[in-house]
Design a protein around this motif. Sequence first.
Motif, mmCIF file in Angstrom:
data_model
loop_
_atom_site.group_PDB
_atom_site.id
_atom_site.type_symbol
_atom_site.label_atom_id
_atom_site.label_comp_id
_atom_site.label_asym_id
_atom_site.label_seq_id
_atom_site.Cartn_x
_atom_site.Cartn_y
_atom_site.Cartn_z
ATOM 1 N N GLU A 123 -55.037 -53.887 -8.737
ATOM 2 C CA GLU A 123 -54.142 -54.468 -9.735
ATOM 3 C C GLU A 123 -53.115 -53.425 -10.137
ATOM 4 O OE1 GLU A 123 -54.246 -56.386 -14.241
ATOM 5 O OE2 GLU A 123 -56.011 -55.379 -13.446
ATOM 6 N N ALA A 124 -51.841 -53.793 -10.087
ATOM 7 C CA ALA A 124 -50.756 -52.940 -10.555
ATOM 8 C C ALA A 124 -50.308 -53.491 -11.904
ATOM 9 C CB ALA A 124 -49.607 -52.937 -9.562
ATOM 10 N N PHE A 125 -50.615 -52.756 -12.978
ATOM 11 C CA PHE A 125 -50.340 -53.202 -14.345
ATOM 12 C C PHE A 125 -49.127 -52.440 -14.865
ATOM 13 C CE2 PHE A 125 -51.008 -53.110 -18.951
ATOM 14 C CZ PHE A 125 -51.196 -54.461 -19.197
ATOM 15 N N CYS A 126 -48.083 -53.159 -15.279
ATOM 16 C CA CYS A 126 -46.842 -52.549 -15.735
ATOM 17 C C CYS A 126 -47.041 -51.870 -17.086
ATOM 18 C CB CYS A 126 -45.746 -53.603 -15.838
ATOM 19 S SG CYS A 126 -44.171 -52.913 -16.407
ATOM 20 N N THR A 127 -46.528 -50.658 -17.202
ATOM 21 C CA THR A 127 -46.660 -49.910 -18.448
ATOM 22 C C THR A 127 -45.641 -50.344 -19.494
ATOM 23 O OG1 THR A 127 -45.225 -48.176 -17.587
ATOM 24 C CG2 THR A 127 -47.597 -47.886 -17.274
ATOM 25 N N ALA A 128 -44.621 -51.077 -19.084
ATOM 26 C CA ALA A 128 -43.583 -51.498 -20.030
ATOM 27 C C ALA A 128 -43.736 -52.952 -20.469
ATOM 28 C CB ALA A 128 -42.203 -51.289 -19.413
ATOM 29 N N CYS A 129 -43.826 -53.879 -19.518
ATOM 30 C CA CYS A 129 -43.832 -55.305 -19.874
ATOM 31 C C CYS A 129 -45.217 -55.942 -19.774
ATOM 32 C CB CYS A 129 -42.833 -56.069 -19.009
ATOM 33 S SG CYS A 129 -43.314 -56.249 -17.283
ATOM 34 N N SER A 130 -46.223 -55.181 -19.379
ATOM 35 C CA SER A 130 -47.621 -55.634 -19.272
ATOM 36 C C SER A 130 -47.848 -56.716 -18.221
ATOM 37 C CB SER A 130 -48.146 -56.112 -20.624
ATOM 38 O OG SER A 130 -48.086 -55.071 -21.566
ATOM 39 N N ALA A 131 -46.944 -56.853 -17.293
ATOM 40 C CA ALA A 131 -47.140 -57.799 -16.194
ATOM 41 C C ALA A 131 -48.131 -57.195 -15.207
ATOM 42 C CB ALA A 131 -45.818 -58.090 -15.499
ATOM 43 N N GLU A 141 -50.539 -41.390 -5.298
ATOM 44 C CA GLU A 141 -49.226 -41.478 -4.661
ATOM 45 C C GLU A 141 -48.788 -42.936 -4.523
ATOM 46 O OE1 GLU A 141 -49.580 -37.509 -1.858
ATOM 47 O OE2 GLU A 141 -50.390 -39.411 -1.129
ATOM 48 N N VAL A 142 -49.741 -43.822 -4.243
ATOM 49 C CA VAL A 142 -49.438 -45.253 -4.173
ATOM 50 C C VAL A 142 -48.982 -45.734 -5.552
ATOM 51 C CG1 VAL A 142 -50.413 -47.548 -3.775
ATOM 52 C CG2 VAL A 142 -51.052 -45.649 -2.282
ATOM 53 N N GLU A 143 -49.685 -45.304 -6.584
ATOM 54 C CA GLU A 143 -49.342 -45.684 -7.958
ATOM 55 C C GLU A 143 -47.927 -45.233 -8.315
ATOM 56 O OE1 GLU A 143 -52.050 -45.596 -11.794
ATOM 57 O OE2 GLU A 143 -51.355 -43.586 -11.307
ATOM 58 N N THR A 144 -47.554 -44.042 -7.890
ATOM 59 C CA THR A 144 -46.209 -43.520 -8.153
ATOM 60 C C THR A 144 -45.150 -44.297 -7.369
ATOM 61 O OG1 THR A 144 -47.139 -41.329 -8.526
ATOM 62 C CG2 THR A 144 -44.783 -41.440 -8.104
ATOM 63 N N ALA A 145 -45.473 -44.708 -6.156
ATOM 64 C CA ALA A 145 -44.505 -45.415 -5.309
ATOM 65 C C ALA A 145 -44.265 -46.850 -5.760
ATOM 66 C CB ALA A 145 -44.982 -45.410 -3.859
ATOM 67 N N LEU A 146 -45.275 -47.488 -6.340
ATOM 68 C CA LEU A 146 -45.127 -48.880 -6.762
ATOM 69 C C LEU A 146 -44.378 -48.968 -8.086
ATOM 70 C CD1 LEU A 146 -48.659 -50.347 -5.978
ATOM 71 C CD2 LEU A 146 -46.553 -50.672 -4.683
ATOM 72 N N LYS A 147 -43.595 -49.986 -8.223
ATOM 73 C CA LYS A 147 -42.871 -50.282 -9.463
ATOM 74 C C LYS A 147 -43.166 -51.722 -9.854
ATOM 75 C CE LYS A 147 -40.845 -46.299 -9.501
ATOM 76 N NZ LYS A 147 -41.605 -45.276 -10.147
ATOM 77 N N CYS A 148 -42.909 -52.068 -11.090
ATOM 78 C CA CYS A 148 -43.146 -53.423 -11.590
ATOM 79 C C CYS A 148 -42.354 -54.432 -10.760
ATOM 80 C CB CYS A 148 -42.755 -53.514 -13.061
ATOM 81 S SG CYS A 148 -43.038 -55.155 -13.775
ATOM 82 N N ALA A 149 -42.991 -55.536 -10.443
ATOM 83 C CA ALA A 149 -42.371 -56.559 -9.596
ATOM 84 C C ALA A 149 -41.577 -57.588 -10.395
ATOM 85 C CB ALA A 149 -43.447 -57.264 -8.779
ATOM 86 N N GLN A 150 -41.634 -57.523 -11.719
ATOM 87 C CA GLN A 150 -40.886 -58.476 -12.536
ATOM 88 C C GLN A 150 -39.385 -58.211 -12.388
ATOM 89 O OE1 GLN A 150 -42.050 -61.046 -13.554
ATOM 90 N NE2 GLN A 150 -43.816 -60.841 -14.870
ATOM 91 N N PRO A 151 -38.593 -59.272 -12.273
ATOM 92 C CA PRO A 151 -37.143 -59.087 -12.131
ATOM 93 C C PRO A 151 -36.558 -58.302 -13.313
ATOM 94 C CG PRO A 151 -37.760 -61.364 -11.674
ATOM 95 C CD PRO A 151 -38.981 -60.679 -12.207
ATOM 96 N N GLY A 152 -35.836 -57.243 -12.998
ATOM 97 C CA GLY A 152 -35.158 -56.451 -14.012
ATOM 98 C C GLY A 152 -36.014 -55.386 -14.681
ATOM 99 N N CYS A 153 -37.281 -55.302 -14.391
ATOM 100 C CA CYS A 153 -38.148 -54.337 -15.075
ATOM 101 C C CYS A 153 -38.205 -53.007 -14.321
ATOM 102 C CB CYS A 153 -39.547 -54.903 -15.282
ATOM 103 S SG CYS A 153 -40.607 -53.805 -16.259
ATOM 104 N N ARG A 154 -38.824 -52.992 -13.159
ATOM 105 C CA ARG A 154 -38.943 -51.805 -12.301
ATOM 106 C C ARG A 154 -39.558 -50.592 -12.989
ATOM 107 N NH1 ARG A 154 -39.277 -52.630 -7.524
ATOM 108 N NH2 ARG A 154 -38.401 -50.639 -6.964
ATOM 109 N N VAL A 179 -46.145 -48.434 -12.847
ATOM 110 C CA VAL A 179 -47.364 -49.231 -12.979
ATOM 111 C C VAL A 179 -48.585 -48.319 -12.980
ATOM 112 C CG1 VAL A 179 -46.369 -51.279 -11.894
ATOM 113 C CG2 VAL A 179 -47.592 -49.609 -10.502
ATOM 114 N N THR A 180 -49.695 -48.851 -13.466
ATOM 115 C CA THR A 180 -50.979 -48.180 -13.404
ATOM 116 C C THR A 180 -51.867 -48.994 -12.475
ATOM 117 O OG1 THR A 180 -50.721 -47.417 -15.680
ATOM 118 C CG2 THR A 180 -52.937 -47.349 -14.752
ATOM 119 N N LEU A 181 -52.530 -48.317 -11.528
ATOM 120 C CA LEU A 181 -53.395 -49.003 -10.574
ATOM 121 C C LEU A 181 -54.814 -49.092 -11.101
ATOM 122 C CD1 LEU A 181 -52.704 -47.780 -6.925
ATOM 123 C CD2 LEU A 181 -52.322 -50.020 -7.894
#
Length: 83
Positions: A19-27, A49-62, A65-67
């Motif tokens: 699970e990739a949980f967004c630190t900003a929008c909680s998606a 490193e995977v956690e650092t490479a992934l970004k939030c998938a919500q449009p406009g958020c980016r 994330v926390t794995l």
Amino acid sequence: MTWKTELRLDDLDPHARLEAFCTACSAARYYTVQELLARRALAHAHLDEVETALKCAQPGCRAPVTLYEVSAGETEAFQGGMP
């Protein structure tokens, strides 16, 4: 050291879910290990490193994330009592 720095993505079961949980929008977005291994840059990466490479998938958020590892087990209610 944590489990994220010790484990590499290819050490996990290909059908395991993360699970990739967004630190900003909680998606939350769910990835299978197989899906992440298909990305060449992540094929031999440690989970931090995977956690650092992934970004939030919500449009406009980016946002970052926390794995989390998704558990397939069920939780059980408290079975004990006071003696």
